[in-house]
Design an enzyme around this catalytic site. Structure first.
Site, PDB file in Angstrom:
ATOM      1  N   HIS A  39       0.824  -1.219   0.000  1.00  0.00           N
ATOM      2  CA  HIS A  39       0.000   0.000   0.000  1.00  0.00           C
ATOM      3  C   HIS A  39       0.859   1.271   0.000  1.00  0.00           C
ATOM      4  O   HIS A  39       0.448   2.296   0.521  1.00  0.00           O
ATOM      5  CB  HIS A  39      -0.985   0.008   1.181  1.00  0.00           C
ATOM      6  CG  HIS A  39      -2.113  -0.981   1.006  1.00  0.00           C
ATOM      7  ND1 HIS A  39      -3.230  -0.702   0.250  1.00  0.00           N
ATOM      8  CD2 HIS A  39      -2.280  -2.243   1.466  1.00  0.00           C
ATOM      9  CE1 HIS A  39      -4.048  -1.752   0.267  1.00  0.00           C
ATOM     10  NE2 HIS A  39      -3.483  -2.710   0.991  1.00  0.00           N
ATOM     11  N   THR A  40       2.044   1.155  -0.555  1.00  0.00           N
ATOM     12  CA  THR A  40       2.878   2.356  -0.723  1.00  0.00           C
ATOM     13  C   THR A  40       2.856   2.828  -2.174  1.00  0.00           C
ATOM     14  O   THR A  40       3.281   3.936  -2.467  1.00  0.00           O
ATOM     15  CB  THR A  40       4.354   2.077  -0.350  1.00  0.00           C
ATOM     16  OG1 THR A  40       4.763   0.880  -1.031  1.00  0.00           O
ATOM     17  CG2 THR A  40       4.546   1.892   1.139  1.00  0.00           C
ATOM     18  N   ASP A 180       1.794  -3.757  -9.445  1.00  0.00           N
ATOM     19  CA  ASP A 180       1.493  -5.082 -10.002  1.00  0.00           C
ATOM     20  C   ASP A 180       1.796  -5.146 -11.498  1.00  0.00           C
ATOM     21  O   ASP A 180       2.390  -6.104 -11.991  1.00  0.00           O
ATOM     22  CB  ASP A 180       0.009  -5.430  -9.784  1.00  0.00           C
ATOM     23  CG  ASP A 180      -0.369  -5.403  -8.319  1.00  0.00           C
ATOM     24  OD1 ASP A 180       0.538  -5.275  -7.477  1.00  0.00           O
ATOM     25  OD2 ASP A 180      -1.575  -5.502  -8.018  1.00  0.00           O
TER      26      ASP A 180
HETATM   27 MG    MG Z   1      -5.655  -7.606  -9.019  1.00  0.00          MG
END
Ligand code: MG
Ligand code: ADP
Length: 409
Positions: A39-40, A180
Site C-alpha cells: 500500500h505504498t 502489479d
Molecule cells: Mg488484481
C-alpha cells in the site's frame, strides 16, 4: 508453470479448436509476489516485488472485422464472449473481458489504435483474487499481445504497465497503484525489483538467498470488500496528504527536505511525518498515513538488507510490515493474522506477512533454508486446526517479466 512450451503447445491446439484458425501471436505475463512495501505504490513510495514463474498466456489472431472474441480456458463455462472495437465500454456482466477491453481502450487513448478486431484466448495459473495479481498478469499479457500483433514498436514495457494500470483504474474502477503491472512487465529472473513508484525508477536486486527461502501460502480466504476497502484506503491517504500540504502552504508546517510540497505521503521521512501528524487530527487518517510513511522506510531498509544478504533483518522488517498492515492500515483479516502468527512463532521462520491488497489472499514467508517441508506440514496443520481451512503452498521462483513466447511451427 511446469513447462511454458508444453503449455503453449496445448493452448495453441485449443485456439485452433475454438476459433477454427491458427494463432498469430502468443505472449506470457507473470503474476507477482510483493516481498515488502504494501500500500505504498499509490503514495509515491517504494515497493519490492518479484515476478513469479506462473502467470497468464494470451494468444491472438487479427480478424477481418471489428469484433472482439474472447475466451478464457480457465472459465470455459462462459464460452466465447463477444465485444467490439466500436464499443470499448465496461458492462456489469463483463467478467474477465473488462480487463481485455480496458487495455485495448487505454492503448487507444494513448494513440495505439487496433485497426481490426481479434480472436483472443487466455489461460493462466495465478490463483484469482489471492493477492498474486492475476488481474495485472492478464492486463499486461493483453498489452503485449496487441503490441505484437499490431506492431506498436514504440510501446515500451513500462508503458504497457501504465496502460494496464489505467485500464484497472478507469475501466475496472479499482484504484490500484502501479506495482502489479510494473513488475509483471519488468520482472527479471532470479531478482526482486526495487521500484520507486513516485518516479518509476527501479533497480533489480538479486534474490539468490544462501541461507533462506521464500514460500507463499494461500489462506484460501477471499473477502468481497477488497475493491471498496482498497479505494477507501486510497482516499484516506489522499485526504491526509491534502491536509499536510495545506498546512505546509499555510506555513504551519515546514516543507520537507526537498523544499517542495510532497506529491505523495511516502515522500515524508518518519521525522517529517511525526512533526506533521498533529495537523491530521483524525485518528484513522493518522494511522493510515503512518503506515504509508513507515512502510516506505521499511522497504528501503529491506532492499538494503537483501543486497547484503541480511535475511534476519529482512525477516524482522516483514513482521513489522504485517503488524502495521493489521493495526494501522487495517487491511488484514482474522485468518491471515492466524496464518502469519503461526508462521512467525516458528524458530525457523525469519518473517511472515500478508502480501497484496489484503483481506485474505496470500502470505509471503521468509524461512531458513531447508525447512520448507517442515514449514508446510506444521503451518498447514496448525492453520487447518484453527480455521478449518486447508491452505495452499506455492514455491517462489523469481521469474522473467512479460515476453513473447513463440508457438510451434
Ligand atoms: Mg488484481
Ligand atoms: P488478483 O489480481 O489478486 O488475482 P483481482 O480481483 O484483481 O485479483 O483479479 C481477479 C480477476 O481477474 C478475476 O475475477 C477475473 O475476472 C480476472 N482474471 C485473471 N486471470 C484470468 C483468467 N486466466 N481467466 C479469466 N479471468 C481472469
Amino acid at each position: 508453470m511446469e513447462n511454458i512450451r508444453e503449455k503453449l503447445a496445448e493452448l495453441q491446439g485449443k485456439f485452433a479448436e475454438i476459433y477454427g484458425v491458427s494463432l498469430e501471436a502468443s505472449v506470457f505475463a507473470p503474476g507477482r509476489v510483493n516481498l515488502i512495501g504494501e500500500h505504498t505504490d499509490y503514495n509515491g513510495g517504494f515497493v519490492l516485488p518479484c515476478a513469479l514463474s506462473y502467470g497468464t498466456f494470451a494468444l491472438g489472431r487479427k480478424r477481418a472485422d471489428r469484433k472482439l472474441r474472447m475466451y478464457s480456458d480457465n472459465v470455459t463455462r462462459l464460452g466465447i464472449m463477444e465485444g467490439s472495437l466500436d464499443d470499448l465500454k465496461a458492462y456489469e456482466n463483463d467478467h474477465f473481458t473488462g480487463y481485455v477491453k480496458g487495455v485495448i481502450w487505454a492503448a487507444e487513448e494513448a494513440g495505439f489504435v487496433c485497426d481490426t478486431g481479434m480472436d483472443i484466448l487466455i489461460w493462466g495459473d495465478v490463483p484469482n483474487g489471492s493477492g498474486l495479481s492475476s488481474s495485472a498478469a492478464l492486463e499486461v499479457a493483453i498489452g503485449l499481445l496487441i503490441k505484437t500483433m499490431f506492431s506498436f514498436d514504440t510501446m515500451t514495457q513500462p508503458q504497457i504497465a501504465l496502460l494496464s494500470q489505467k485500464a484497472e483504474n478507469e475501466f475496472m474502477g479499482m484504484q490500484c497503484g502501479i506495482m502489479d503491472q510494473f513488475i509483471s512487465a519488468m520482472g527479471k529472473e532470479g531478482h526482486a525489483l526495487l521500484l520507486n513508484t513516485g518516479t518509476l525508477t527501479y533497480k533489480h536486486i538479486p534474490l539468490e538467498l544462501e541461507d533462506a527461502e521464500i514460500v507463499i501460502v494461500n489462506s484460501c480466504v477471499k473477502h468481497s470488500l477488497v475493491g471498496s476497502a482498497y479505494n477507501d484506503r486510497r482516499n484516506e491517504c489522499e485526504k491526509a496528504l491534502a491536509l499536510i500540504r495545506q498546512a505546509m502552504q499555510d506555513g504551519v508546517l515546514a516543507l520537507p527536505a526537498s523544499g517542495k510540497l510532497p506529491e505523495g505521503l511516502c515522500e515524508l521521512t518518519a521525522e517529517e511525518f511525526e512533526a506533521a501528524a498533529g495537523v491530521l487530527k483524525d485518528e484513522i487518517l493518522c494511522a493510515r498515513a503512518k503506515h504509508a510513511v513507515y512502510e516506505n522506510d521499511r522497504t528501503i531498509r529491506a532492499a538494503e538488507a537483501l543486497s547484503h544478504g541480511n535475511t534476519a533483518l529482512f525477516g524482522k522488517l516483514m513482521r513489522e510490515s504485517h503488524a502495521s498492515l493489521r493495526d494501522l492500515y487495517e487491511v488484514s483479516c482474522e485468518e491471515m493474522d492466524i496464518l502469519t502468527d503461526i508462521a512467525n512463532a516458528k524458530e525457523y521462520v525469519l518473517g511472515a506477512r500478508m502480501t497484496g491488497g489484503g483481506f485474505g489472499g496470500c502470505s509471503v514467508n521468509l524461512i531458513k533454508a531447508g525447512y520448507g517441508k517442515q514449514f508446510r506440514k506444521e503451518v498447514g496443520e496448525a492453520y487447518t486446526a484453527k480455521t478449518g481451512k486447508k491452505p495452499l503452498f506455492y514455491a517462489c521462483v523469481p521469474g522473467e517479466g512479460a515476453r513473447v513466447v513463440e508457438p510451434q511451427a
